[in-house]
Design a protein around this motif. Structure first.
Motif, PDB file in Angstrom:
ATOM      1  N   LYS A 149      81.167 -31.109 -45.720  1.00 52.71           N
ATOM      2  CA  LYS A 149      81.270 -29.933 -46.585  1.00 52.71           C
ATOM      3  C   LYS A 149      82.571 -29.178 -46.333  1.00 52.71           C
ATOM      4  O   LYS A 149      83.167 -28.625 -47.260  1.00 52.71           O
ATOM      5  N   GLU A 193      86.908 -26.016 -48.098  1.00 52.71           N
ATOM      6  CA  GLU A 193      85.677 -26.560 -48.656  1.00 52.71           C
ATOM      7  C   GLU A 193      86.046 -27.831 -49.409  1.00 52.71           C
ATOM      8  O   GLU A 193      86.880 -27.806 -50.318  1.00 52.71           O
ATOM      9  N   SER A 249      85.719 -30.826 -51.930  1.00 54.08           N
ATOM     10  CA  SER A 249      85.049 -31.170 -53.192  1.00 54.08           C
ATOM     11  C   SER A 249      84.768 -32.655 -53.275  1.00 54.08           C
ATOM     12  O   SER A 249      83.664 -33.076 -53.613  1.00 54.08           O
ATOM     13  N   THR A 250      85.784 -33.474 -52.942  1.00 54.15           N
ATOM     14  CA  THR A 250      85.607 -34.924 -52.996  1.00 54.15           C
ATOM     15  C   THR A 250      86.713 -35.611 -52.217  1.00 54.15           C
ATOM     16  O   THR A 250      87.751 -35.012 -51.919  1.00 54.15           O
ATOM     17  N   GLY A 261      90.044 -30.027 -52.416  1.00 56.50           N
ATOM     18  CA  GLY A 261      89.149 -28.906 -52.153  1.00 56.50           C
ATOM     19  C   GLY A 261      89.858 -27.584 -52.340  1.00 56.50           C
ATOM     20  O   GLY A 261      90.855 -27.491 -53.056  1.00 56.50           O
ATOM     21  N   ARG A 262      89.379 -26.586 -51.653  1.00 50.63           N
ATOM     22  CA  ARG A 262      89.954 -25.252 -51.745  1.00 50.63           C
ATOM     23  C   ARG A 262      89.698 -24.520 -50.435  1.00 50.63           C
ATOM     24  O   ARG A 262      88.864 -24.942 -49.630  1.00 50.63           O
TER      25      ARG A 262
END
Length: 247
Positions: A167, A182, A184-185, A212-213
């Motif tokens: 995550k 975080e 995302s993929t 992600g971010r």
């Protein structure tokens, strides 16, 4: 008086010094160096592909000469190294032609108060979220931009299927968390846009990068600038480790 050589009386008084090369066309300093004797003039006759040499040639083609200034002199060698590094940090390596950041700049260079506290307080944290801890030792600089830090952290790693459980990705330098993302993929390495491809010789074959971010503030506060060195075994060379994933 020669403009490419100091007189013996000057060199006797100079000791070690830090010098600047400035472009007279725009007033921008493009190189910072340190040395003694006539070191400040050495680059004028240099024949290499170094970016500073290219700029010197451009200045001369415009009928001008680079402006050379001595910023500080009368130093011991150790002090000149530290001043040189501090000036590079202040001006920004991205605005200079210097290839490296300077003496011990990664550990003793320009940094925020939070970064400074993290180095000496080393508050340990327990990672309770499914995460990957990624050490970016060869790429990290305290004054790197958010985009540079993001790309250095996400690209490119030999992760397996377990990465799909992740995550969060924690950027780690010197055992300290420098940012939390975080995830995302995960995608094939090199398949997404990089603001600037990180140096360091990483290949992309059979590797992945995440998209992600920056994590939510409550998560960042939980981990940012905390020590996670206990998650890496002594002598461990592998650059990342998983935490909190199902077996």
């Amino acid at each position: 008086m020669s403009h490419t050589k100091f007189s013996p009386s000057i060199t006797k008084e100079l000791g070690y010094y830090v010098y600047l090369y400035t472009d007279p066309r725009d007033g921008q300093t493009f190189y910072v160096g340190k040395g003694k004797g006539n070191r400040a003039f050495a680059h004028l006759d240099e024949d290499s592909e170094h970016e500073k040499v290219k700029i010197i040639h451009e200045i001369r083609e415009a009928g001008l000469e680079p402006q050379i200034e001595v910023l500080v002199h009368g130093l011991e060698e150790e002090a000149s190294l530290r001043v040189e590094a501090a000036v590079i940090d202040l001006l920004g390596k991205d605005k200079l032609t210097n290839k490296v950041g300077g003496y011990r700049s990664s550990s003793h260079g320009r940094m925020t108060l939070e970064q400074l506290r993290a180095i000496y307080e080393k508050e340990e944290v327990t990672v309770t979220d499914p995460a990957i801890l990624i050490r970016i030792s060869k790429l990290f600089r305290h004054n790197m931009s958010p985009a540079e830090l993001y790309d250095a952290t996400r690209h490119a790693w030999p992760v397996g299927d377990r990465a799909n459980q992740i995550k969060y990705a924690l950027a780690v330098y010197d055992g300290i968390v420098r940012e939390v993302y975080e995830v995302s993929t995960w995608l094939e390495a090199g398949s997404t846009f990089l603001n600037k491809k990180p140096s360091g010789g990483r290949g992309v074959e059979k590797r992945k990068e995440f998209v992600g971010r920056v994590a939510a503030e409550e998560i960042r506060k939980k981990y940012l600038y905390k020590s996670v060195s206990n998650y890496f075994k002594k002598g461990q060379q592998f650059p990342f480790t998983y935490v909190g994933l199902a077996e």
